[in-house]
Design a protein around this motif. Structure first.
Motif, short mmCIF file in Angstrom:
data_model
loop_
_atom_site.label_atom_id
_atom_site.label_comp_id
_atom_site.label_asym_id
_atom_site.label_seq_id
_atom_site.Cartn_x
_atom_site.Cartn_y
_atom_site.Cartn_z
N ARG A 18 -45.45 23.80 37.20
CA ARG A 18 -46.05 23.95 38.53
C ARG A 18 -45.69 22.79 39.44
O ARG A 18 -45.65 22.93 40.66
N ARG A 19 -45.43 21.62 38.84
CA ARG A 19 -45.15 20.42 39.61
C ARG A 19 -43.67 20.30 39.98
O ARG A 19 -43.30 19.49 40.83
N LEU A 20 -42.81 21.11 39.38
CA LEU A 20 -41.37 21.00 39.58
C LEU A 20 -41.01 21.26 41.04
O LEU A 20 -41.33 22.30 41.60
N ALA A 21 -40.34 20.30 41.63
CA ALA A 21 -39.91 20.42 43.02
C ALA A 21 -38.62 21.23 43.10
O ALA A 21 -37.94 21.44 42.10
N GLU A 22 -38.30 21.66 44.31
CA GLU A 22 -37.09 22.44 44.49
C GLU A 22 -35.84 21.57 44.35
O GLU A 22 -34.79 22.05 43.93
#
Length: 264
Positions: A139-143
Motif C-alpha cells: 500500500r505504501r509503494l509509490a509510483e
C-alpha cells in the motif's frame, strides 16, 4: 539454559522483489547474557519489536560496521530488509541521514505507523504478521521506481564481491565521480567504496563458514585481499574482531542469521 532462537527469512512477492530482499523473523529464548553480532550488509531494515506490550517500529539505517546486540530472555521480532537502493520509493528521505542509526517509524509515517502497530498487535502468529507486513508495504509503494542505473551499479558490486573498479560504476551511472558518490550515498546510505568493502568482507565470512580450516593467507587470496594483513585489518574494522576470533564466536552460540530457514 541453552539458546533456542530461530531465525527465518521469507522472500517477498514479485511486486516487492525489486525493493525488498526479504521479510524476516527472530523468535525464541535467548541464553542468559546472550548477544548476537549483526553483520553489515548495505541494507536498511524496518524492525518490529514484539517483545511484550505494543509493537515498536523502528527504521534501522545501513551499517558501516558490525554491531553487537544484547537479547532479552524472550525474543520476538519481525522485520523488512530492503535491498541496497530499494528503500527510497517508501521512505522518501536521503538515506545517508539514517546511516549507522535508527529512527522511530512514526517520525516518518505518523498516520501509517499507528495503523501498523495496531494491526500487528491484533495479528496472531508469525505467518499472519509477515503477510500483514507485505500487504501494508504494498500500500505504501509509490509510483516512482528505483533508479535503474544505480541498481545496476549495486548489482555489479555484489556480483563481483566488491572487486569492481569505481570508474566502472561511474560509467554505468554516466555521471561525474562527485555526482555518482552523492547520488549513491543518498539512495543507498553508504558510499560505493564502503559497499564494496562490505561485499568483500561478507565474501570472506562466507568462505570462512564454508571452509573453517582455510589458512589465513589462502582466505585472503580467495576473498580478494592483497595479503593476510590486509584481510585482518578490514575484518577487524568492519566486523569488530579478527577472522580467528569470529570463527571462535561462531563455534559458540554463533550469529543467529548465519543459517536462516527458508520460510515458516
Amino acid at each position: 539454559m541453552r539458546s533456542s532462537l530461530r531465525y527465518i527469512e521469507v522472500l517477498p512477492s514479485p511486486a516487492l522483489a525489486p525493493y525488498v530482499q526479504c521479510f524476516w523473523a527472530l523468535t525464541g529464548q535467548a541464553a542468559p547474557g546472550q548477544a548476537y553480532r549483526v553483520l553489515p550488509d548495505g541494507c536498511l531494515d524496518i524492525l518490529v519489536d514484539l517483545n511484550g506490550g505494543a509493537p515498536r517500529l523502528q527504521v534501522i539505517g545501513a551499517m558501516r560496521e558490525a554491531g553487537v546486540v544484547p537479547l532479552p530472555a524472550e525474543v520476538c521480532s519481525v522485520g523488512i530488509r530492503f535491498r541496497p537502493g530499494g528503500a527510497p520509493p517508501f521512505l522518501r528521505l536521503p538515506l545517508h541521514e539514517l546511516t549507522g542509526g535508527h529512527l522511530s517509524l512514526d517520525a516518518l509515517w505518523p498516520r501509517e505507523a499507528r495503523e501498523w502497530e495496531e494491526r500487528l498487535q491484533e495479528a496472531v502468529g508469525l505467518p499472519e504478521r509477515l503477510r500483514l507486513l507485505e500487504a501494508l508495504l504494498l500500500r505504501r509503494l509509490a509510483e516512482d521506481r528505483p533508479e535503474g542505473a544505480l541498481l545496476h551499479a549495486v548489482g555489479l558490486i555484489h556480483a563481483t564481491r566488491g572487486q569492481v573498479p569505481l570508474r566502472t560504476l561511474e560509467a554505468v551511472m554516466a555521471v561525474s565521480p562527485r555526482q555518482f558518490e552523492r547520488r549513491f550515498q543518498t539512495q543507498v546510505g553508504l558510499t560505493p567504496k564502503v559497499l564494496c568493502r562490505i561485499a568483500r568482507v561478507r565474501h570472506a565470512v562466507a568462505l570462512l563458514g564454508a571452509q573453517p580450516g582455510l589458512p589465513g593467507a589462502h582466505l585472503a587470496l580467495e576473498a580478494g585481499y592483497y595479503d593476510q594483513a590486509h584481510l585482518v585489518r578490514e575484518f577487524r574494522a568492519l566486523m569488530g574482531l579478527t577472522p580467528g576470533a569470529y570463527a571462535r564466536e561462531q563455534a559458540g552460540d554463533g550469529f543467529v542469521q548465519s543459517s536462516p530457514g527458508s520460510g515458516i
